[in-house]
Write a protein that holds these residues in place. Structure first.
Motif, mmCIF file in Angstrom:
data_model
loop_
_atom_site.group_PDB
_atom_site.id
_atom_site.type_symbol
_atom_site.label_atom_id
_atom_site.label_comp_id
_atom_site.label_asym_id
_atom_site.label_seq_id
_atom_site.Cartn_x
_atom_site.Cartn_y
_atom_site.Cartn_z
ATOM 1 N N CYS B 168 -26.991 28.821 -23.917
ATOM 2 C CA CYS B 168 -27.251 30.270 -23.774
ATOM 3 C C CYS B 168 -26.265 31.145 -22.991
ATOM 4 O O CYS B 168 -26.056 31.969 -23.401
ATOM 5 C CB CYS B 168 -28.826 30.566 -23.191
ATOM 6 S SG CYS B 168 -30.093 29.715 -24.042
ATOM 7 N N MET B 169 -25.933 30.435 -21.815
ATOM 8 C CA MET B 169 -25.113 31.170 -21.089
ATOM 9 C C MET B 169 -23.882 31.277 -21.707
ATOM 10 O O MET B 169 -23.039 32.283 -21.522
ATOM 11 C CB MET B 169 -24.699 30.282 -19.809
ATOM 12 C CG MET B 169 -26.200 30.045 -18.818
ATOM 13 S SD MET B 169 -26.339 29.833 -17.183
ATOM 14 C CE MET B 169 -24.467 29.988 -16.630
ATOM 15 N N GLU B 170 -23.398 30.316 -22.585
ATOM 16 C CA GLU B 170 -22.245 30.614 -23.309
ATOM 17 C C GLU B 170 -22.345 31.756 -24.529
ATOM 18 O O GLU B 170 -21.379 32.384 -24.749
ATOM 19 C CB GLU B 170 -21.620 29.295 -23.947
ATOM 20 C CG GLU B 170 -20.235 29.153 -24.404
ATOM 21 C CD GLU B 170 -19.673 27.951 -24.963
ATOM 22 O OE1 GLU B 170 -19.638 27.064 -24.146
ATOM 23 O OE2 GLU B 170 -19.760 27.791 -26.301
ATOM 24 N N LYS B 172 -24.363 34.181 -24.331
ATOM 25 C CA LYS B 172 -24.187 35.649 -23.439
ATOM 26 C C LYS B 172 -22.638 35.916 -23.106
ATOM 27 O O LYS B 172 -22.469 37.021 -23.105
ATOM 28 C CB LYS B 172 -25.270 35.490 -22.285
ATOM 29 C CG LYS B 172 -26.539 35.609 -22.536
ATOM 30 C CD LYS B 172 -27.176 36.619 -23.405
ATOM 31 C CE LYS B 172 -28.519 36.547 -23.726
ATOM 32 N NZ LYS B 172 -28.979 35.540 -24.617
#
Ligand code: SF4
Ligand code: SF4
Ligand code: SF4
Lengths: 377, 258
Positions: B168-170, B172
């Motif tokens: 998810c962080m990637e 975003k």
């Protein structure tokens, strides 16, 4: 109808053509115009060439862990609430190279960063989003350690705010005192009233200068009535409230049982921090090329939900999901005030919408508030 | 001028599709720089020239599925100063670890005309289940920039910058819209380690979990959210049982939806 003179700052009506002229004028002045577009099932902020790029007739529906783009029955251009991510990624890019260096003898030579970025014009920031920009400007405007990149991008940016005429079920700017009316941080503020017509007002000299060059008309009494109704609807339509007393007191509750409850649900995925327009944490990475002669230092968005983020010599200090969630919400709502003089939350509700499991910052505070009743004054 | 002594690089293969070692050949632009810094001593897919060990850095692809593999991986470990296992097969057992959930005897009987010729283990397991591993590089297949980063870090004596946080962080950071939230798709991104380059969400497809469990995977909470989307127990089990089916976290979650 003859045009009106905007140079005295009086509110005027801008129609669809006028908005087109505004975008063109900004582009002519050398701005990279960024605004809402529909892409991949959501509204995202991206480069805008002309008015045709705007998401006419599209709205959004949000709930905890759920977002859907919807066709509206009208053709308004700003009929959605918020883009999937805010303006943070433009003012504070997810990856920034801080410097490059080349080996020289026993030491190294730092190479200057080259290349000027084009100034940006933001078309569409809402009140909560401008409040978030102001919060980050404070964070990056520290007297001793300012962030020159952020400050320069913000100073150069031209802001055409678009006030909300409706709110989402995940909105709570009214309870944070950050909206829905736009009161500062803009060069021009618009409010869309029926038929792709906008009430336009300048908020700065450069805003006034640009508005003066556009075809404007004087608002009718009916227009002003619609403006008042839209502002009222945006306030009344907010689906969430944050208990600010409890929020501010979170730092005194490190052992509250609710942290275990939320930890069972929290994925530590970091989505909330990525989409939050005020979260600013980063990590710094040094990279080398294969020869080891060339090195670069990069700053990348990071999150208090990653284990590595709390790594201090010898290990991570926040190894449990419970301590990571507690850190995030306590900093955002409680200790932020000690650090920066206000709450760190602007009530945009993005963390609620984009949490894959729908963890709701207002509901977590409410659950804690419920346990305080009777035990505290 | 005598040639500077370059570190020796070896690439070994166990049960796998070769996709991960191909990633090394796929480093077209960087390959010349790489061979300038290392000596490729053993890499059958690229060259017939074979040099004896010991090797400074060994990349190991593939899972351990036969008694012969067990002997061979111990030999590789013995010959390697630094051993990096690469890909979902080598780090978790790969897609072939689906055998761990069924009857291998039955599979062999159905697939082979002469089952008696087949000498195999009943499980497919990660390299680290058999020998100590210095670094596990995830992915099905691995990402070439991550591979270069690991080689680069190893050669320069620093720790590789390989984050262990969620996909998810990637997503975003890359400005990709969430498939789970905006489209209601079953996505493993929140429990999957980042690193692929946001291949699937980048083309509007939920994450299959190629990079295996992220550092603190709360699979139970994700499974509950998938059930709330209306996914059946069988669908949820199948989601967790793919390329990284035998990784601890995914195996346990898959098992609990039996
Ligand atoms: S904490 Fe949530 S609601 Fe508050 S500003 Fe951040 S994303 Fe918006
Ligand atoms: S609160 Fe939600 S979005 Fe934030 S880390 Fe936990 S699961 Fe992810
Ligand atoms: S399934 Fe997930 S890990 Fe695999 S390539 Fe797609 S996004 Fe990357």
């Amino acid at each position: 109808m003859p045009g009106v003179d905007a140079s005295n700052g009086a509110p005027a009506i801008l129609d669809k053509d006028g908005l087109g002229q505004l975008i063109a004028a900004l582009r002519t002045k050398g701005y990279r115009v960024v605004g809402p577009r529909s892409a991949d099932g959501a509204i995202v902020y991206d480069d805008i060439d002309d008015i045709e790029d705007l998401p006419a007739g599209l709205g959004d529906e949000t709930e905890g862990g759920r977002y859907r783009l919807r066709k509206r029955t009208d053709d308004v251009l700003f009929g959605y609430t918020l883009g999937a991510q805010g303006w943070k990624r433009f003012l504070y890019p997810p990856r920034q190279r801080l410097f490059a260096a080349r080996r020289q003898g026993a030491g190294f030579q730092v190479e200057a960063e080259e290349g000027e970025e084009a100034p940006m014009a933001f078309l569409g920031p809402r009140a909560c989003e401008l409040a978030a920009v102001a919060l980050q400007a404070r964070v990056f405007g520290d007297k001793t350690f300012p962030d020159p990149g952020y400050q320069a991008r913000l100073a150069a940016a031209f802001v055409v705010a678009v006030e909300c005429g409706a709110a989402a079920s995940t909105c709570f700017c009214a309870s944070m005192g950050t909206g829905p009316e736009v009161t500062s941080g803009h060069d021009i503020r618009l409010l869309e009233i029926k038929g792709q017509r906008f009430l336009a007002e300048a908020g700065s000299d450069r805003g006034r200068e640009i508005l003066t060059g556009l075809s404007l008309s004087a608002p009718t009494a009916a227009d002003l009535k619609m403006v008042a109704a839209a502002r009222k609807a945006a306030r009344a339509g907010q689906g969430r409230v944050l208990d600010r007393d409890t929020a501010a007191a979170l730092q005194s509750m490190p052992d509250h049982p609710r942290w275990d409850d939320v930890a069972a649900r929290c994925l530590s995925c970091g989505n909330c921090t990525m989409v939050c327009p005020t979260c600013f944490c980063t990590t710094v990475e040094d990279v080398t090329d294969l020869s080891g002669d060339h090195a670069e230092r990069w700053r990348k968005w990071d999150s208090c939900f990653s284990v590595e983020f709390s790594y201090i010599h010898g290990g991570a200090v926040r190894t449990e999901a419970k301590s990571r969630y507690r850190q995030w919400i306590t900093h955002k709502l409680s200790t932020w005030a000690d650090q920066f003089g206000s709450s760190g939350c602007v009530g945009c509700g993005r963390c609620i919408t984009w949490c894959p499991v729908g963890i709701d910052i207002t509901a977590e505070v409410a659950a804690i508030a419920a346990t305080r009743k009777g035990t505290q004054g | 001028m005598p040639e500077r002594k370059k570190p020796k690089l070896a690439v070994f293969k166990f049960s796998s599709c070769d996709g991960c070692q191909l990633t090394l050949l796929d480093c077209e632009d960087e390959l010349l720089a790489l061979v300038g810094e290392v000596r490729i001593s053993y890499f059958l897919e690229a060259t017939r020239k074979v040099e004896k060990g010991p090797y400074d850095v060994s990349l190991v692809e593939g899972s351990i599925t036969t008694p012969h593999d067990i002997k061979a991986i111990r030999e590789v470990r013995r010959m390697s100063k630094t051993l990096v296992s690469i890909g979902a097969c080598a780090t978790a057992g790969g897609i072939q670890a689906l055998r761990n959930f069924g009857s291998v005897k039955e599979f062999i009987r159905k697939v082979y005309a002469h089952p008696e010729y087949i000498d195999t283990l009943t499980t497919s397991t990660a390299v680290s289940d058999h020998v100590s591993v210095d670094f596990e590089l995830r992915g099905c297949p691995i990402n070439k920039y991550q591979l270069l980063e690991v080689l680069n870090a190893t050669l320069n004596g620093r720790r590789p910058n390989i984050p262990r946080h969620s996909q998810c962080m990637e997503c975003k950071a890359n400005g990709v819209v969430c498939r789970m939230v905006a489209a209601g798709e079953p996505c493993l991104g929140p429990v999957t380690q980042a690193g692929c380059g946001t291949l699937c969400p980048g083309v509007n497809r939920a994450c299959y979990g190629c990079f295996g469990p992220m550092e603190t995977p709360n699979t139970a909470s994700l499974a509950a959210a998938l059930a709330a989307q209306g996914r059946s127990r069988d669908e949820i089990q199948r989601l967790f049982r793919s390329f990284n089916a035998n990784s601890d976290a995914f195996r346990k979650e898959g098992d609990s939806h039996g």
